[in-house]
Design an enzyme around this catalytic site. Structure first.
Site, PDB file in Angstrom:
ATOM      1  N   GLU A 208     -15.249  31.990 -20.316  1.00 24.07           N
ATOM      2  CA  GLU A 208     -15.772  32.971 -19.359  1.00 24.07           C
ATOM      3  C   GLU A 208     -17.241  33.287 -19.615  1.00 24.07           C
ATOM      4  OE1 GLU A 208     -11.441  35.280 -19.597  1.00 24.07           O
ATOM      5  OE2 GLU A 208     -13.226  36.150 -20.503  1.00 24.07           O
TER       6      GLU A 208
ATOM      7  N   ARG B 208     -23.661  35.607 -19.208  1.00 25.74           N
ATOM      8  CA  ARG B 208     -25.098  35.635 -19.486  1.00 25.74           C
ATOM      9  C   ARG B 208     -25.728  34.239 -19.519  1.00 25.74           C
ATOM     10  NH1 ARG B 208     -27.257  39.815 -22.603  1.00 25.74           N
ATOM     11  NH2 ARG B 208     -25.160  40.116 -23.464  1.00 25.74           N
TER      12      ARG B 208
ATOM     13  N   CYS C  75     -38.003  59.334 -14.485  1.00 23.88           N
ATOM     14  CA  CYS C  75     -38.484  60.529 -15.166  1.00 23.88           C
ATOM     15  C   CYS C  75     -37.849  60.718 -16.533  1.00 23.88           C
ATOM     16  CB  CYS C  75     -38.226  61.741 -14.293  1.00 23.88           C
ATOM     17  SG  CYS C  75     -39.120  61.600 -12.755  1.00 23.88           S
TER      18      CYS C  75
ATOM     19  N   TYR D 207     -26.686  41.102 -16.054  1.00 25.30           N
ATOM     20  CA  TYR D 207     -26.562  42.510 -16.423  1.00 25.30           C
ATOM     21  C   TYR D 207     -27.790  43.339 -16.013  1.00 25.30           C
ATOM     22  CZ  TYR D 207     -22.793  40.412 -19.100  1.00 25.30           C
ATOM     23  OH  TYR D 207     -21.680  39.699 -19.466  1.00 25.30           O
TER      24      TYR D 207
END
Ligand code: LLP
Length: 437
Positions: free
Chosen positions: A292, A295, A363, A392
């Site tokens: 699986e 990345r 911020c 991601y």
């Protein structure tokens, strides 16, 4: 340039950064910034290397891309054409695959707390395998599969107790984890014994996923040894033929020139050799394999383009370079202290003059894109390209500060086309209700 030498599919032409054969400054002009860019060509190459490596070794395998890294309906089409499988871990990822017409016999359903609704949806879709994480799920699945007149094929997710050397937030193979059944503490054995009394569950094999962004292949070998040794102890509970083994994802990539992950081919060979050696030693048949990867398929194929705004030198300390994106589209620096490489795309031929602190526009002080970026002299209006943002990023993005998510542009054969359109203010307001109006 040497600080970019670890990157793929980039070129400097006419002083500008080209990615997958396309001028990035033209992309910024056409689609605006911030912009996520994805080289579909590079994704295809990675898929072929994965699928081809198993084929060359003559091992039946499904390369089930981990959708959590990046998933859209269009992207499912690419995966389908490349003969990939798909690992989904939520009703939303499943709905994406279904909307795209992805073949369900190549889909595997994950999650450590699948809801009854999600289980019903996955049964209805006809996913190939469930990866069962815990006893609650096991009983619920048995009930719901019975109601659907199904005997569902499942893997059990086990935790082999391998300690990997990566960020602790992305370690998953050790005992103290929310994922899976522990081998060491007897939880996995109890679950397997219980399965014999559950008529609607067909246990076809074990699954383990030991972590992410891993470079050390010995961790994978250790996991194979432990999982197969455990399976052998309980072999009476597994089918004598046609059993399967899922070894999860986790292969790392080169975010910077100091990262040295093994190539895909070596990773696959290592897995296959480890499984062959151990099954031979134990007198078990060779299982069909699933992996699986997320990345390593998609991260290097991604690039984010930002426009530089304020440049703020703090004498004797550092110079902040603020861009028009933020931790809302680039969360991994704030979350994991991840490190990235970047270049000023409109003056890509210039040598770096120093390091700069690239900040986002959200911020909070932690909203950094790159703490120490080697760059040529950044000025307002420059275009900053941040590499290896394919995994991601889009999938972990948010609307923090009511920032709109950027568009995703796919590059294929030198052509650019939208995979996801840019969010509008209407999108942001769509779910708000106003009881004061
Ligand atoms: N299979 C399972 C069961 C997983 O949990 C994961 C990732 C994968 C496969 C894919 O792993 P990969 O090949 O991508 O390493 N958000 C973190 C990474 C979290 C990984 C979660 N699970 C990050 O940005 O580094």
């Amino acid at each position: 340039m040497s600080h970019l030498s670890h990157l793929e599919q980039y070129e400097i032409r006419d002083r500008k950064l080209f990615f997958a054969g396309v001028d990035t400054t033209g992309l910024a002009r056409q689609f605006g910034t911030p912009l996520w860019v994805l080289s579909e060509d590079l994704v295809r190459e990675k898929c072929r290397r994965y699928v081809g490596s198993f084929a060359r070794l003559g091992v039946p395998a499904t390369v089930a891309y981990a959708g959590k890294a990046f998933l859209t309906t269009g992207f499912c089409g690419l995966l389908k054409n490349e003969g990939m499988g798909l690992d989904v871990c939520s009703g939303g990822e499943l709905a994406t695959a279904r909307a795209a017409g992805f073949p369900m016999d190549r889909v595997i359903f994950h999650g450590n707390n699948k809801t009854a609704e999600e289980i019903e949806q996955a049964l209805d879709a006809g996913v190939a395998r469930f990866v069962v994480d815990n006893l609650h799920e096991l009983r619920l699945l048995n009930d719901l599969a019975g109601r659907a007149h199904r005997r569902q094929a499942v893997f059990f997710r086990v935790t082999p107790g391998v300690n990997t050397h990566t960020h602790s937030f992305v370690q998953t193979g050790h005992l103290d984890t929310k994922f899976g059944f522990g081998i060491e503490n007897g939880a996995a054995e109890d679950a397997i014994r219980l399965t014999a009394s559950l008529p609607n569950i067909r246990l076809v094999g074990l699954h383990c996923h030991i972590g992410s962004q891993l470079f050390d292949l010995s961790c994978f070998r250790a996991a194979v040894d432990i999982v197969l040794g455990f399976q052998n102890r309980l072999r009476e509970f597994f089918p004598a033929h046609d059993w399967e083994l899922d070894l999860g994802g986790g292969l790392g990539i080169r975010y910077t020139s100091e990262d040295f992950p093994p190539p895909i081919e070596l990773y696959v060979e290592t897995l296959v050799q480890a499984v062959r050696a151990r099954t031979t030693a134990l007198g078990l048949p060779m299982p069909a394999l699933w992996i699986e990867p997320g990345r390593s398929v998609v991260a290097p194929a991604g690039l984010t383009l930002y426009t530089v705004g304020a440049v703020k030198p703090i004498p004797g300390i550092r110079t902040y370079v603020a861009v028009d994106g933020s931790m809302a589209d680039h969360p991994r620096t704030a979350l994991y202290g991840a490190v990235y490489s970047a270049v000023l795309a409109n003056k890509a031929d210039r040598h770096p003059v120093g390091t700069f602190a690239v900040a986002g526009k959200a911020c909070e002080s932690g909203d950094m894109i790159i703490h120490q970026a080697l760059l040529a002299d950044p000025e307002p209006g420059d275009l900053l390209a941040v590499f290896c943002t394919g995994a991601y990023h889009y999938s972990m993005s948010s609307n923090y500060n009511r920032l709109r998510r950027p568009a995703v542009v796919g590059l294929s054969g030198g052509e650019a086309r939208l995979l996801v359109r840019r969010e509008t203010y209407e999108d942001l307001l769509r779910h708000d209700l106003d009881p004061y109006a």
